[in-house]
Design a protein around this motif. Structure first.
Motif, short mmCIF file in Angstrom:
data_model
loop_
_atom_site.label_atom_id
_atom_site.label_comp_id
_atom_site.label_asym_id
_atom_site.label_seq_id
_atom_site.Cartn_x
_atom_site.Cartn_y
_atom_site.Cartn_z
N ASN A 67 0.86 -1.18 0.00
CA ASN A 67 0.00 0.00 0.00
C ASN A 67 0.90 1.23 0.00
OD1 ASN A 67 -2.45 1.48 0.13
ND2 ASN A 67 -2.27 1.68 2.35
N VAL A 68 0.68 2.11 -0.97
CA VAL A 68 1.53 3.29 -1.16
C VAL A 68 0.76 4.54 -0.71
CG1 VAL A 68 2.80 4.71 -2.82
CG2 VAL A 68 2.71 2.21 -3.10
N GLY A 69 1.35 5.29 0.20
CA GLY A 69 0.75 6.54 0.66
C GLY A 69 1.18 7.71 -0.22
N MET A 70 0.26 8.61 -0.48
CA MET A 70 0.56 9.83 -1.24
C MET A 70 0.44 11.04 -0.32
SD MET A 70 -1.64 9.12 -4.70
CE MET A 70 -2.70 7.76 -4.18
N VAL A 71 1.45 11.88 -0.31
CA VAL A 71 1.38 13.17 0.38
C VAL A 71 1.39 14.23 -0.71
CG1 VAL A 71 2.44 14.70 2.07
CG2 VAL A 71 2.67 12.22 2.33
N THR A 72 0.31 14.97 -0.79
CA THR A 72 0.15 15.88 -1.93
C THR A 72 0.10 17.34 -1.49
OG1 THR A 72 -1.28 16.50 -3.81
CG2 THR A 72 -2.37 15.56 -1.87
N ALA A 105 -2.48 9.95 1.77
CA ALA A 105 -2.26 9.93 3.21
C ALA A 105 -2.58 11.28 3.84
CB ALA A 105 -0.81 9.55 3.50
N GLY A 106 -2.36 12.35 3.09
CA GLY A 106 -2.62 13.67 3.61
C GLY A 106 -2.19 14.74 2.64
N GLY A 107 -2.67 15.94 2.89
CA GLY A 107 -2.26 17.09 2.10
C GLY A 107 -1.45 18.05 2.95
N VAL A 108 -0.59 18.80 2.31
CA VAL A 108 0.21 19.80 3.02
C VAL A 108 -0.04 21.16 2.37
CG1 VAL A 108 1.99 18.17 3.73
CG2 VAL A 108 2.24 19.39 1.56
N PRO A 109 0.11 22.26 3.14
CA PRO A 109 -0.09 23.58 2.54
C PRO A 109 0.97 23.87 1.50
CG PRO A 109 0.83 23.77 4.75
CD PRO A 109 0.48 22.33 4.54
N ALA A 110 0.60 24.66 0.52
CA ALA A 110 1.52 25.00 -0.55
C ALA A 110 1.28 26.45 -0.92
CB ALA A 110 1.31 24.08 -1.75
N MET A 111 2.02 27.36 -0.29
CA MET A 111 1.86 28.77 -0.60
C MET A 111 2.80 29.17 -1.72
SD MET A 111 3.65 30.73 2.61
CE MET A 111 3.41 32.33 1.84
N CYS A 112 2.46 30.21 -2.41
CA CYS A 112 3.24 30.66 -3.56
C CYS A 112 3.95 31.97 -3.21
CB CYS A 112 2.33 30.86 -4.77
SG CYS A 112 3.23 31.42 -6.23
N THR A 136 3.66 16.35 6.64
CA THR A 136 4.10 15.10 6.04
C THR A 136 4.22 14.01 7.09
OG1 THR A 136 5.33 16.35 4.37
CG2 THR A 136 5.93 14.04 4.65
N ALA A 137 4.77 14.38 8.25
CA ALA A 137 4.90 13.41 9.34
C ALA A 137 3.54 12.95 9.84
CB ALA A 137 5.71 14.02 10.48
N VAL A 138 2.59 13.87 9.96
CA VAL A 138 1.24 13.50 10.38
C VAL A 138 0.62 12.53 9.37
CG1 VAL A 138 -1.10 14.37 10.73
CG2 VAL A 138 0.82 15.58 11.74
N ALA A 139 0.79 12.83 8.08
CA ALA A 139 0.20 11.98 7.04
C ALA A 139 0.75 10.56 7.11
CB ALA A 139 0.48 12.59 5.67
N MET A 144 0.11 3.00 7.77
CA MET A 144 -0.66 2.18 6.81
C MET A 144 0.18 1.81 5.59
SD MET A 144 -3.84 1.16 7.07
CE MET A 144 -4.44 1.15 5.38
N PHE A 145 1.39 2.34 5.48
CA PHE A 145 2.03 2.38 4.17
C PHE A 145 3.35 1.62 4.13
CE2 PHE A 145 -0.25 6.37 5.07
CZ PHE A 145 -1.34 6.14 4.26
N ASP A 146 3.59 1.01 2.98
CA ASP A 146 4.84 0.30 2.72
C ASP A 146 5.81 1.16 1.92
OD1 ASP A 146 3.84 -2.42 3.67
OD2 ASP A 146 2.37 -1.91 2.13
#
Length: 611
Positions: A67-72, A105-112, A136-139, A144-146
């Motif tokens: 299972n692959v987690g995505m942090v976006t 797995a979770g999203g992180v803020p992305a300011m410009c 990222t650490a929270v996500a 759950m992820f390998d």
């Protein structure tokens, strides 16, 4: 290999022995636990897969499947991150076809930074890096992820993802880029309109039209700032697929690379290989630094690489950067160091050319691990679609444009152009790759400012028509979060163009696309920590010598010692959410330690800082 490269790498290794050993021990302990969801109770697992499709639930019950987690970092306000909107479903489908599963797995803020330049929100920019690391650490804390995929491109976002992911370094983690926007109005033409606007010779409508023709579609901005520097450095670290950085969004090749990244993460997890901790070691960190220097990349990375290293137990220093800059030639020119944009760089040979040249010169460690397999020579290849299938072929053997890419034997400059600056005002860095030799030494009276707006008002009032060292103080991590000072660029450039000797000195940051005016930045100790900048007065004679790496105030020693220390006029930052981050500004380390709120806690966790 170049003996200088070996020497700097060995110094880094020895300096980091205690903290690196503690980090690897922590990662080994994590790897020794049941992998991913195998340790979860039935209630935990039921919660984690409740919203999954039936086929995914069936596979998640099969404990041997991956299972692959995505942090976006997706949002549709950032052009660079808007393409990520559809990546999760594309990745899920690819993993299902591969016999695995994937979850966001979770999203992180992305300011410009491009949106917040000169605005109060810019004071949250650097601290957002640490927020992203925590997100990222929270996500990934759900266990759950390998393996994991990190979806991010821009300024503080990639460093933040890296910093958070490194604390889960027992997993394979692959970074997935989104690609640059197509070329628009050339950056040099856009800069010219900005300067005309600063002089009052162009209207706001003309300026907006030029900016909109430059930043015009989905994808990363095309100048060589922090975002595109991040992408090259991810390849140098072996954490992104070879040649994946600068393939444009929504193209068939971009889609194929995204699918392959997902498959590769699952493949590595199944094989029990490719952990992030085994990839990002002292050699990989030095490789990233070499690429930063060889390309004249963003000065922001002088902060980020230090902070990233700390999260892997590696104690990188500005002295390492300075030493390598003396032996790494400048072999790429992109705006602001040249006229080309990132798409023209890619067409001229791209990252494959860079890696080939620097490996030939003995300036990169080839024997490293990467997400693509062992050996950095894999990164001398470039991805293509052949009959619809993704393959890698050897990159260009020759530069296709000598104004953009040159050989290591005939470089644009013999040095990397990034220097450590020292003197009685502290320690900072200066990037000279875009500064003409005749502008690298400036001796002039200083003028003190505590905001960009104050500088602009003085310019507009005609008060700066002279040789000048502009000092922007109380701009460091503890003072106001260390915003970029990009708003100053057109005004300083105009003064220089008018024949004045001009320089900038600050404890803040300049843009990732630092330009043609000499700027000593990241000065430590910062003014808010009662650093020497806080003792300066208007009219003091400052000498900036980028060639010698010195910064001095020319004043009698006894008189200087007896000077009063100025106090920050507005130490409490209110409005635009800034008050929420006061505790992080109070905990921030000095710039030369990465400007990070984690430095002290990481030192405790990893057994100290080494030497």
């Amino acid at each position: 290999m170049h003996p200088g490269l070996v020497e700097v790498t060995e110094r880094l290794r020895l300096r980091s022995q205690v903290s690196r050993s503690a980090y690897l021990r922590q990662m080994a302990e994590a790897a020794g636990l049941p992998r991913g969801r195998r340790k979860l109770s039935c209630g935990n697992l039921a919660h984690a897969m409740a919203a999954c499709q039936p086929v995914d639930k069936d596979r998640l019950r099969m404990m041997d499947e991956v299972n692959v987690g995505m942090v976006t970092a997706y949002n549709d306000m950032l052009s660079a991150h808007q393409p990520y909107e559809h990546f999760p479903e594309q990745i899920r489908q690819a993993l299902r076809a591969f016999g695995a599963t994937g979850q966001v797995a979770g999203g992180v803020p992305a300011m410009c930074d491009g949106v917040t330049q000169g605005e109060p929100g810019m004071e949250l920019s650097l601290v957002s890096r640490d927020v992203i690391a925590m997100g990222t650490a929270v996500a990934l804390s759900h266990n759950m992820f390998d393996a994991a995929l990190c979806l991010g491109v821009c300024d503080k976002i990639v460093p933040g993802l890296l910093m958070g992911a490194l604390r889960f370094g027992h997993l394979p983690i692959v970074f997935v880029p989104a690609g640059p926007m197509p070329s628009g109005l050339p950056n040099s033409e856009k800069a010219a309109v900005r300067e005309r606007y600063a002089e009052g010779k162009a209207s706001r409508a003309e300026l907006l039209q030029a900016e909109s023709e430059s930043y015009h579609s989905a994808g990363t901005c095309t100048f060589y700032g922090t975002a595109n520097t991040n992408q090259i450095l991810l390849e140098a670290m072996g954490l992104q697929l070879p040649g994946a950085s600068f393939v444009q969004p929504d193209s068939p090749l971009r889609a194929a690379l995204t699918v392959h990244a997902a498959e590769q993460a699952a493949r590595l997890a199944r094989a029990g290989q490719g952990s992030m901790a085994s990839i990002l070691d002292e050699k990989a960190l030095i490789n990233a630094l070499v690429l930063l220097l060889a390309t004249g990349g963003s000065t922001n990375l002088t902060l980020h690489l230090v902070a990233i290293g700390q999260c892997a137990g590696l104690q990188l220093r500005w002295e390492d950067m300075d030493a390598l800059s003396k032996i790494v030639p400048s072999i790429a020119r992109m705006y602001p160091n040249g006229r080309a944009d990132i798409n023209q760089f890619q067409a001229a040979g791209g990252t494959a050319w860079l890696f080939r040249q620097l490996l030939e010169a003995g300036l990169l460690h080839e024997e490293v691990q990467t997400v693509a397999g062992p050996g950095l020579s894999r990164y001398t290849t470039e991805p293509v679609l052949l009959d619809g299938a993704l393959v890698w072929r050897e990159g260009p053997q020759q530069s296709l444009d000598n104004d953009i890419l040159r050989t290591w034997q005939q470089p644009f400059a013999a040095e990397g152009g990034l220097r450590l600056v020292t003197g009685n005002l502290g320690r900072g860095v200066i990037k000279v790759s875009a500064v003409a030799p005749e502008h690298r030494r400036v001796s002039a009276p200083c003028r003190l400012f505590e905001s960009q707006q104050a500088f602009v008002e003085a310019f507009q009032a005609g008060q700066l028509e002279q040789d000048l060292v502009a000092v922007l103080r109380f701009q460091g991590p503890a003072a106001n979060g260390m915003p970029e000072l990009h708003k100053l660029t057109p005004y300083l450039s105009l003064l220089q163009d008018r024949g004045f000797k001009v320089a900038l000195v600050t404890d803040g940051r300049m843009s990732g696309a630092s330009g043609k005016v000499p700027a000593v930045i990241h000065l430590c100790p910062e003014a808010a920590a009662a650093g020497p900048l806080a003792r300066l007065m208007d009219g003091d004679l400052l000498c900036v010598d980028a060639e010698a790496g010195t910064l001095k105030v020319m004043i009698d020693g006894a008189q200087w010692a007896n000077r009063p220390t100025a106090v920050q006029a507005q130490p409490i930052r209110r409005g635009w959410g800034r008050e929420l981050f006061g505790f992080m500004r109070a905990a921030a380390s000095p710039a030369e330690q990465g400007g990070s709120t984690f430095t002290a806690s990481l030192a405790m966790a990893d057994g100290g800082a080494g030497e």
